[in-house]
Design a protein around this motif. Structure first.
Motif, PDB file in Angstrom:
ATOM      1  N   GLU A 122      18.818  13.957  21.468  1.00 60.54           N
ATOM      2  CA  GLU A 122      19.248  13.932  20.202  1.00 60.54           C
ATOM      3  C   GLU A 122      19.965  12.169  19.929  1.00 60.54           C
ATOM      4  OE1 GLU A 122      19.313  15.557  16.222  1.00 60.54           O
ATOM      5  OE2 GLU A 122      18.528  16.016  18.198  1.00 60.54           O
ATOM      6  N   LEU A 123      19.371  11.260  19.165  1.00 58.69           N
ATOM      7  CA  LEU A 123      19.979  10.023  18.870  1.00 58.69           C
ATOM      8  C   LEU A 123      20.421   9.680  17.531  1.00 58.69           C
ATOM      9  CD1 LEU A 123      16.999   7.697  20.845  1.00 58.69           C
ATOM     10  CD2 LEU A 123      19.405   8.772  21.690  1.00 58.69           C
ATOM     11  N   ASN A 124      21.157   8.797  17.282  1.00 58.23           N
ATOM     12  CA  ASN A 124      22.064   8.610  16.181  1.00 58.23           C
ATOM     13  C   ASN A 124      21.447   7.366  15.477  1.00 58.23           C
ATOM     14  OD1 ASN A 124      23.358  11.036  16.061  1.00 58.23           O
ATOM     15  ND2 ASN A 124      24.631  10.289  17.526  1.00 58.23           N
ATOM     16  N   THR A 125      21.603   7.164  14.167  1.00 61.03           N
ATOM     17  CA  THR A 125      21.301   5.808  13.436  1.00 61.03           C
ATOM     18  C   THR A 125      22.398   5.940  12.464  1.00 61.03           C
ATOM     19  OG1 THR A 125      20.008   6.853  11.329  1.00 61.03           O
ATOM     20  CG2 THR A 125      18.791   6.172  13.480  1.00 61.03           C
TER      21      THR A 125
ATOM     22  N   SER B 217      21.665   8.972  10.151  1.00 53.34           N
ATOM     23  CA  SER B 217      21.237  10.427  10.399  1.00 53.34           C
ATOM     24  C   SER B 217      21.203  10.306  11.911  1.00 53.34           C
ATOM     25  CB  SER B 217      19.920  10.652   9.973  1.00 53.34           C
ATOM     26  OG  SER B 217      18.945   9.772  10.203  1.00 53.34           O
ATOM     27  N   SER B 218      20.601  11.646  12.546  1.00 48.07           N
ATOM     28  CA  SER B 218      20.467  11.763  13.729  1.00 48.07           C
ATOM     29  C   SER B 218      18.964  12.388  13.769  1.00 48.07           C
ATOM     30  CB  SER B 218      21.402  12.910  14.354  1.00 48.07           C
ATOM     31  OG  SER B 218      21.073  14.134  13.752  1.00 48.07           O
ATOM     32  N   PHE B 219      18.278  12.048  14.834  1.00 47.93           N
ATOM     33  CA  PHE B 219      16.877  12.516  15.030  1.00 47.93           C
ATOM     34  C   PHE B 219      16.527  12.936  16.268  1.00 47.93           C
ATOM     35  CE2 PHE B 219      16.862   7.943  15.775  1.00 47.93           C
ATOM     36  CZ  PHE B 219      16.007   7.987  17.046  1.00 47.93           C
ATOM     37  N   THR B 220      15.502  13.685  16.674  1.00 40.86           N
ATOM     38  CA  THR B 220      15.129  14.091  17.806  1.00 40.86           C
ATOM     39  C   THR B 220      14.116  13.339  18.569  1.00 40.86           C
ATOM     40  OG1 THR B 220      15.155  16.365  17.063  1.00 40.86           O
ATOM     41  CG2 THR B 220      13.935  16.194  19.157  1.00 40.86           C
ATOM     42  N   VAL B 221      14.244  13.192  19.855  1.00 40.10           N
ATOM     43  CA  VAL B 221      13.378  12.276  20.515  1.00 40.10           C
ATOM     44  C   VAL B 221      12.819  13.260  21.991  1.00 40.10           C
ATOM     45  CG1 VAL B 221      13.306  10.376  22.248  1.00 40.10           C
ATOM     46  CG2 VAL B 221      14.484  10.257  20.165  1.00 40.10           C
ATOM     47  N   LEU B 222      11.583  13.343  22.277  1.00 35.64           N
ATOM     48  CA  LEU B 222      11.322  14.033  23.278  1.00 35.64           C
ATOM     49  C   LEU B 222      11.253  12.958  24.649  1.00 35.64           C
ATOM     50  CD1 LEU B 222       8.335  16.281  22.119  1.00 35.64           C
ATOM     51  CD2 LEU B 222      10.793  16.864  22.212  1.00 35.64           C
ATOM     52  N   GLN B 223      11.977  13.467  25.786  1.00 39.73           N
ATOM     53  CA  GLN B 223      12.013  12.513  26.943  1.00 39.73           C
ATOM     54  C   GLN B 223      11.315  13.089  27.903  1.00 39.73           C
ATOM     55  OE1 GLN B 223      16.069  11.773  27.987  1.00 39.73           O
ATOM     56  NE2 GLN B 223      16.602  14.021  28.106  1.00 39.73           N
ATOM     57  N   ARG B 224      10.576  12.222  28.806  1.00 37.41           N
ATOM     58  CA  ARG B 224      10.019  12.701  30.185  1.00 37.41           C
ATOM     59  C   ARG B 224      10.155  11.579  31.144  1.00 37.41           C
ATOM     60  NH1 ARG B 224       6.587  16.812  30.840  1.00 37.41           N
ATOM     61  NH2 ARG B 224       5.332  16.000  32.560  1.00 37.41           N
TER      62      ARG B 224
ATOM     63  N   GLN C  51      14.064   3.303   7.375  1.00 31.68           N
ATOM     64  CA  GLN C  51      14.571   4.501   8.294  1.00 31.68           C
ATOM     65  C   GLN C  51      13.748   4.604   9.640  1.00 31.68           C
ATOM     66  OE1 GLN C  51      14.645   8.443   6.365  1.00 31.68           O
ATOM     67  NE2 GLN C  51      13.820   7.162   4.333  1.00 31.68           N
ATOM     68  N   LEU C  52      12.500   4.045   9.755  1.00 29.64           N
ATOM     69  CA  LEU C  52      11.886   3.893  10.946  1.00 29.64           C
ATOM     70  C   LEU C  52      12.430   2.808  11.625  1.00 29.64           C
ATOM     71  CD1 LEU C  52       9.285   4.710  12.547  1.00 29.64           C
ATOM     72  CD2 LEU C  52       7.988   2.946  11.283  1.00 29.64           C
ATOM     73  N   ALA C  53      12.898   1.710  11.166  1.00 29.91           N
ATOM     74  CA  ALA C  53      13.373   0.693  11.867  1.00 29.91           C
ATOM     75  C   ALA C  53      14.613   0.992  12.696  1.00 29.91           C
ATOM     76  CB  ALA C  53      13.637  -0.691  11.081  1.00 29.91           C
ATOM     77  N   GLU C  54      15.374   1.904  12.026  1.00 28.63           N
ATOM     78  CA  GLU C  54      16.598   2.392  12.252  1.00 28.63           C
ATOM     79  C   GLU C  54      16.423   3.269  13.609  1.00 28.63           C
ATOM     80  OE1 GLU C  54      18.819   4.231   9.301  1.00 28.63           O
ATOM     81  OE2 GLU C  54      19.306   2.141   8.164  1.00 28.63           O
ATOM     82  N   ARG C  55      15.544   4.216  13.575  1.00 29.67           N
ATOM     83  CA  ARG C  55      15.123   4.978  14.677  1.00 29.67           C
ATOM     84  C   ARG C  55      14.547   4.128  15.679  1.00 29.67           C
ATOM     85  NH1 ARG C  55      13.445  10.916  12.485  1.00 29.67           N
ATOM     86  NH2 ARG C  55      15.002  11.113  10.703  1.00 29.67           N
ATOM     87  N   MET C  56      13.745   3.315  15.563  1.00 32.99           N
ATOM     88  CA  MET C  56      13.197   2.317  16.571  1.00 32.99           C
ATOM     89  C   MET C  56      14.549   1.694  17.209  1.00 32.99           C
ATOM     90  SD  MET C  56       9.974   2.837  16.884  1.00 32.99           S
ATOM     91  CE  MET C  56       9.814   1.378  18.070  1.00 32.99           C
TER      92      MET C  56
ATOM     93  N   SER D 168       8.052  -9.753  10.582  1.00 32.14           N
ATOM     94  CA  SER D 168       9.203 -10.279  10.030  1.00 32.14           C
ATOM     95  C   SER D 168      10.468 -10.204  10.897  1.00 32.14           C
ATOM     96  CB  SER D 168       9.661  -9.690   8.602  1.00 32.14           C
ATOM     97  OG  SER D 168       9.530  -8.250   9.026  1.00 32.14           O
ATOM     98  N   ASP D 169      10.442 -10.218  12.116  1.00 30.17           N
ATOM     99  CA  ASP D 169      11.513 -10.190  13.220  1.00 30.17           C
ATOM    100  C   ASP D 169      12.583  -9.253  12.791  1.00 30.17           C
ATOM    101  OD1 ASP D 169      10.331 -12.052  14.680  1.00 30.17           O
ATOM    102  OD2 ASP D 169      10.804 -13.801  13.320  1.00 30.17           O
ATOM    103  N   GLN D 170      12.174  -7.982  12.145  1.00 31.17           N
ATOM    104  CA  GLN D 170      13.404  -6.904  12.207  1.00 31.17           C
ATOM    105  C   GLN D 170      13.485  -6.280  13.158  1.00 31.17           C
ATOM    106  OE1 GLN D 170      13.089  -5.383   7.747  1.00 31.17           O
ATOM    107  NE2 GLN D 170      11.368  -6.646   7.566  1.00 31.17           N
ATOM    108  N   LEU D 171      12.581  -6.307  14.112  1.00 28.26           N
ATOM    109  CA  LEU D 171      12.655  -5.359  15.504  1.00 28.26           C
ATOM    110  C   LEU D 171      12.599  -6.134  16.707  1.00 28.26           C
ATOM    111  CD1 LEU D 171      10.680  -2.088  15.029  1.00 28.26           C
ATOM    112  CD2 LEU D 171      13.179  -2.157  15.221  1.00 28.26           C
ATOM    113  N   PRO D 172      13.044  -5.780  17.690  1.00 30.32           N
ATOM    114  CA  PRO D 172      13.054  -6.580  19.077  1.00 30.32           C
ATOM    115  C   PRO D 172      11.339  -6.524  19.409  1.00 30.32           C
ATOM    116  CG  PRO D 172      14.819  -5.336  19.250  1.00 30.32           C
ATOM    117  CD  PRO D 172      14.288  -4.911  17.816  1.00 30.32           C
ATOM    118  N   ARG D 173      10.817  -7.275  19.914  1.00 35.57           N
ATOM    119  CA  ARG D 173       9.214  -7.392  20.177  1.00 35.57           C
ATOM    120  C   ARG D 173       9.133  -6.620  21.836  1.00 35.57           C
ATOM    121  NH1 ARG D 173       8.554 -13.046  17.800  1.00 35.57           N
ATOM    122  NH2 ARG D 173       8.083 -12.638  15.654  1.00 35.57           N
ATOM    123  N   PRO D 174       8.511  -5.642  21.666  1.00 40.16           N
ATOM    124  CA  PRO D 174       8.109  -5.041  22.930  1.00 40.16           C
ATOM    125  C   PRO D 174       7.085  -5.747  23.781  1.00 40.16           C
ATOM    126  CG  PRO D 174       6.771  -4.041  21.179  1.00 40.16           C
ATOM    127  CD  PRO D 174       7.499  -4.980  20.528  1.00 40.16           C
TER     128      PRO D 174
END
Length: 261
Positions: free
Chosen positions: A49-52, A55-62, A126-131, A163-169
């Motif tokens: 569970e991660l937080n923005t 809100s909070s949201f679910t992530v599946l980790q392996r 919202q997508l940017a915050e989760r990312m 638009s440089d709103q997210l760090p580039r992978p």
């Protein structure tokens, strides 16, 4: 008498509305239904569970299952899918572990918020915050960070990188990327060409018409902008079957190897 009847009907109507409203408030959201479905199928150790800010949201980790750690692959479903979707994502989030990648597959924002007519601004934020939250988590693992995204969410990520709103992978893999609007879909081709992230563009011949509409234009704009690391692959054959999943995995791992990841 008529006045009493009218008052009675009005009272019954208001009571019905209040009851319907109460029931609606008790119904689980699409996001909650996805979470419940995933919790029935997957072990607790895969849930994070991660937080923005809001809100909070679910992530599946392996975790990676090899002796070497390449980094983390962040998987982003389309806006109508969950992170263990059988259309590529569930296979990728498990089998990339064999190639040295940790995987973090996010539950996207609720689809009810997606509104293409308003350029998806609220949804995109919202997508940017989760990312941002999942990138922070990925950085704890060390190594490179790559993003594998589907459909409209892949398109919105291109906007955010442009638009440089997210760090580039270190790399972006797009699966059936599109926006369900003719003009916005053409603008997507420009976003792909102008963002500087090494990009693998995978499309299946039986993806929707928007995903297949501007393949030539995307390649032309990439060439015009001299984008060095872009590969476009159009797949054929059976649709989202196990052989196609294996094909996609092979395309991704081969391309990543070719760019040094």
């Amino acid at each position: 008498m008529n006045s009493k009847i009218c008052l009675g009907v009005t009272w019954l109507f208001l009571t019905s509305v209040l009851q319907i409203s109460a029931v609606a408030q008790q119904l689980p959201s699409q996001e909650q239904l996805w979470q419940q479905d995933l919790q029935r199928q997957l072990p607790d150790t895969e849930f994070l569970e991660l937080n923005t800010k809001s809100s909070s949201f679910t992530v599946l980790q392996r975790e990676a299952l090899s002796s070497f750690n390449k980094g983390t692959a962040i998987l982003v479903p389309d806006w109508t899918e969950h992170p263990a979707s059988p259309d590529y994502l569930d296979t990728l989030r498990q089998q990339l572990n064999d190639y040295g990648w940790h995987t973090l597959a996010i539950l996207p924002p609720p689809p009810v918020e997606f509104n293409i007519e308003q350029n998806a601004i609220s949804y995109q934020q919202q997508l940017a915050e989760r990312m941002v939250a999942v990138i922070t988590q990925a950085q704890k693992q060390g190594g490179n960070i790559i993003v594998i995204a589907k459909g409209s969410n892949a398109a919105l990520l291109n906007r955010l990188y442009t638009s440089d709103q997210l760090p580039r992978p270190a790399a972006l893999i797009m699966l059936g990327v599109y926006l369900a609007d003719v003009q916005l879909n053409r603008e997507l081709a420009s976003h792909i060409a102008t963002q500087s992230v090494p990009t693998l563009d995978i499309i299946h011949r039986r993806d929707n018409r928007f995903a297949n509409a501007n393949l030539k234009l995307r390649q032309q704009l990439v060439d015009r902008n001299l984008k060095a690391q872009y590969r476009q692959r159009q797949l054929s054959g059976t649709f989202y079957a196990s052989d196609t999943d294996a094909w996609v995995l092979k395309e991704i791992t081969g391309w990543l190897h070719s760019i040094g990841l």
